[in-house]
Design an enzyme around this catalytic site. Structure first.
Site, PDB file in Angstrom:
ATOM      1  N   ARG A 157      -1.301  -5.977   8.170  1.00 18.61           N
ATOM      2  CA  ARG A 157       0.141  -5.518   8.064  1.00 18.61           C
ATOM      3  C   ARG A 157       0.454  -5.188   9.483  1.00 18.61           C
ATOM      4  O   ARG A 157       0.041  -4.634  10.281  1.00 18.61           O
ATOM      5  CB  ARG A 157       0.158  -4.314   7.347  1.00 18.61           C
ATOM      6  CG  ARG A 157       1.393  -3.723   7.008  1.00 18.61           C
ATOM      7  CD  ARG A 157       1.600  -2.999   5.845  1.00 18.61           C
ATOM      8  NE  ARG A 157       2.873  -3.269   5.053  1.00 18.61           N
ATOM      9  CZ  ARG A 157       3.386  -2.497   4.243  1.00 18.61           C
ATOM     10  NH1 ARG A 157       3.135  -1.151   3.984  1.00 18.61           N
ATOM     11  NH2 ARG A 157       4.597  -3.176   3.366  1.00 18.61           N
ATOM     12  N   TYR A 201       0.081   3.547  13.834  1.00 18.87           N
ATOM     13  CA  TYR A 201      -1.150   3.895  13.775  1.00 18.87           C
ATOM     14  C   TYR A 201      -1.832   3.069  14.816  1.00 18.87           C
ATOM     15  O   TYR A 201      -1.738   2.511  15.574  1.00 18.87           O
ATOM     16  CB  TYR A 201      -2.037   3.385  12.250  1.00 18.87           C
ATOM     17  CG  TYR A 201      -1.313   4.538  11.182  1.00 18.87           C
ATOM     18  CD1 TYR A 201      -1.672   5.869  11.072  1.00 18.87           C
ATOM     19  CD2 TYR A 201      -0.460   3.861   9.977  1.00 18.87           C
ATOM     20  CE1 TYR A 201      -1.227   6.670  10.086  1.00 18.87           C
ATOM     21  CE2 TYR A 201       0.120   4.676   9.289  1.00 18.87           C
ATOM     22  CZ  TYR A 201      -0.302   6.105   9.120  1.00 18.87           C
ATOM     23  OH  TYR A 201       0.221   6.754   8.093  1.00 18.87           O
ATOM     24  N   GLY A 217       7.641  -1.509  -3.355  1.00 15.65           N
ATOM     25  CA  GLY A 217       6.925  -0.494  -3.180  1.00 15.65           C
ATOM     26  C   GLY A 217       7.642   0.590  -4.286  1.00 15.65           C
ATOM     27  O   GLY A 217       7.235   0.857  -5.461  1.00 15.65           O
ATOM     28  N   ARG A 218       8.481   1.511  -3.862  1.00 16.62           N
ATOM     29  CA  ARG A 218       8.842   2.616  -4.502  1.00 16.62           C
ATOM     30  C   ARG A 218       9.542   2.115  -5.984  1.00 16.62           C
ATOM     31  O   ARG A 218       9.355   3.128  -6.760  1.00 16.62           O
ATOM     32  CB  ARG A 218       9.821   3.336  -3.653  1.00 16.62           C
ATOM     33  CG  ARG A 218       9.104   4.300  -2.605  1.00 16.62           C
ATOM     34  CD  ARG A 218       9.814   4.800  -1.504  1.00 16.62           C
ATOM     35  NE  ARG A 218      10.317   3.897  -0.786  1.00 16.62           N
ATOM     36  CZ  ARG A 218      10.835   4.124   0.254  1.00 16.62           C
ATOM     37  NH1 ARG A 218      11.066   5.261   0.924  1.00 16.62           N
ATOM     38  NH2 ARG A 218      11.253   2.916   1.063  1.00 16.62           N
ATOM     39  N   GLN A 226      -6.290  -1.577   2.006  1.00 13.43           N
ATOM     40  CA  GLN A 226      -5.896  -1.724   3.667  1.00 13.43           C
ATOM     41  C   GLN A 226      -6.731  -0.692   4.109  1.00 13.43           C
ATOM     42  O   GLN A 226      -7.350   0.341   3.702  1.00 13.43           O
ATOM     43  CB  GLN A 226      -4.504  -0.861   3.309  1.00 13.43           C
ATOM     44  CG  GLN A 226      -3.848  -1.113   4.724  1.00 13.43           C
ATOM     45  CD  GLN A 226      -2.418  -0.386   5.082  1.00 13.43           C
ATOM     46  OE1 GLN A 226      -2.302   0.778   4.638  1.00 13.43           O
ATOM     47  NE2 GLN A 226      -1.502  -0.980   5.333  1.00 13.43           N
ATOM     48  N   PRO A 269       0.933  -1.057  -0.158  1.00 14.76           N
ATOM     49  CA  PRO A 269       0.006   0.088   0.060  1.00 14.76           C
ATOM     50  C   PRO A 269       0.826   1.247   0.079  1.00 14.76           C
ATOM     51  O   PRO A 269       1.790   1.339   0.737  1.00 14.76           O
ATOM     52  CB  PRO A 269      -0.854  -0.183   1.379  1.00 14.76           C
ATOM     53  CG  PRO A 269       0.001  -1.027   1.957  1.00 14.76           C
ATOM     54  CD  PRO A 269       0.654  -1.910   1.135  1.00 14.76           C
TER      55      PRO A 269
END
Ligand SMILES: Cc1cc2nc3c(=O)[nH]c(=O)nc-3n(C[C@H](O)[C@H](O)[C@H](O)COP(=O)(O)O)c2cc1C
Length: 335
Positions: free
Chosen positions: A223, A175, A318-319, A100, A23
């Protein structure tokens, strides 16, 4: 490279290869959390990339569970027609996609969210160690906590109506669910604080509520933030042993996939595949639940080594994939 291109079946969903797109928040929603033309455009190259699995960026389960103003929301039925367009991008290309779902708790990045004197809530009234904004959150009451699994379950049902193949519960990067896991932000003295058994209680309640709401068919992933510090640094806060215990309990809540990253340390490290040492030990503890290892993977050889050494079942890219959507096809051509 053949191991990278071996299919994997998860709850009847066939992934064509072992490369997952993790994500990545696009900051492209309206202020009311709806995907825009920019959101759809952002995901177009990924749908063509040939990755085996896409996990779409974090969507808040409640407007007061956002970390940023321009964060996507799955908090109400009005989002559904717009979410169908987003999920449809993936299904029309035959790419399995999860979305997500997240609650930011006290991790607020945009000050605009604090307009009108609203104060975020967290496990305990402790300033969030990753936030640049000085906010003292309000500690959640037991009644507040009892409403959180319902928010995740309702958001998960909307995700399925929109057309995703499943959901990923965000319990990493500091989070709300990560705040409960971490002793840095969780100083509660009730049944949600103290031992890892207690600190993980809300995460398990959320997973059970989501599984119950969705039934047997869809994929439910988590995750998991494995620790508050990176491999190789002095342990502090949540430790890798905590993560091993959490992982060992997951098969009992019907979890299908464990996506591994950091907790209060975030997702940035040094070199390539910086979470590999943690992923290895957490995979051992997770038993049969397949795992994804993400963090700095840029080369096919690194990805292949992780699979060969059985450090994970899927690699998250990801990147590197975002900056070169042709990467999977390039890796496939390698001898
Ligand atoms: C711009 C950006 C947005 C991100 N958004 C999310 C997110 O919504 N949810 C999440 O769990 N991780 C998010 N991450 C972390 C990535 O999923 C991934 O773990 C991280 O980028 C490390 O992998 P990489 O080195 O292959 O990019 C984000 C990372 C970046 C750079």
């Amino acid at each position: 490279m053949s191991l990278l291109f071996e299919p994997l079946e998860i709850r009847g969903v066939r992934l064509n290869n072992r490369i997952a797109a993790p994500p990545m928040a696009s900051l492209s929603s309206t202020k009311t959390g709806l995907p825009t033309a920019d959101t759809l455009e952002n995901y177009m190259p990924l749908t063509e990339s040939g990755a085996g699995l896409a996990i779409v960026e974090h969507h808040a389960v409640h407007a007061e569970g956002r970390t940023r103003l321009r964060q996507l929301l799955l908090d109400r039925d009005e989002v559904l027609p717009y979410q169908e367009d987003l999920a449809g991008l993936f299904s029309s290309k035959g790419m399995p996609a999860l979305v997500q779902i997240n609650h930011a708790g006290s991790y607020i990045v945009d000050e605009d969210l604090l307009e009108n004197g609203w104060l975020p809530k967290g496990p305990s009234p402790i300033r969030h160690p990753r936030s640049n904004i000085f906010i003292m959150p309000v500690g959640l009451s037991l009644q507040d906590i009892s409403g959180i699994p319902v928010l995740f379950a309702e958001a998960a049902k909307r995700a399925m109506k929109a057309g995703y193949r499943g959901v990923e519960v965000h319990a990493a990067h500091g989070y709300l669910l990560g705040q409960f896991l971490s002793p840095m932000t969780n100083r509660r003295s009730d049944s949600y604080g103290g031992s890892i058994h207690n600190r993980a209680r809300l995460l398990f309640e959320v997973c059970e509520a989501v599984r119950y709401a969705l039934g047997d068919e869809p994929i439910v992933a988590v995750r998991l933030g494995m620790a508050d510090t990176l491999p190789g640094s002095e342990p502090s806060g949540q430790t890798i042993d905590d993560a091993r215990w959490v992982a060992s309990e997951f098969s009992s809540v019907g979890l299908d996939l464990l996506d591994l990253s950091g907790n209060m340390c975030g997702y940035e490290g040094q070199g390539e595949a910086w979470f590999a040492p943690y992923c290895r030990t957490v995979k051992d503890a997770a038993g049969k639940v397949p795992t994804i290892c993400t963090g700095g993977i840029k080369n096919a050889e690194t990805a292949l080594d992780l699979l060969k050494r059985r450090e994970c079942d899927l690699v998250g890219v990801g990147r590197a994939l975002k900056s070169n959507p042709g990467l999977v096809k390039e890796w496939k051509k390698k001898p």
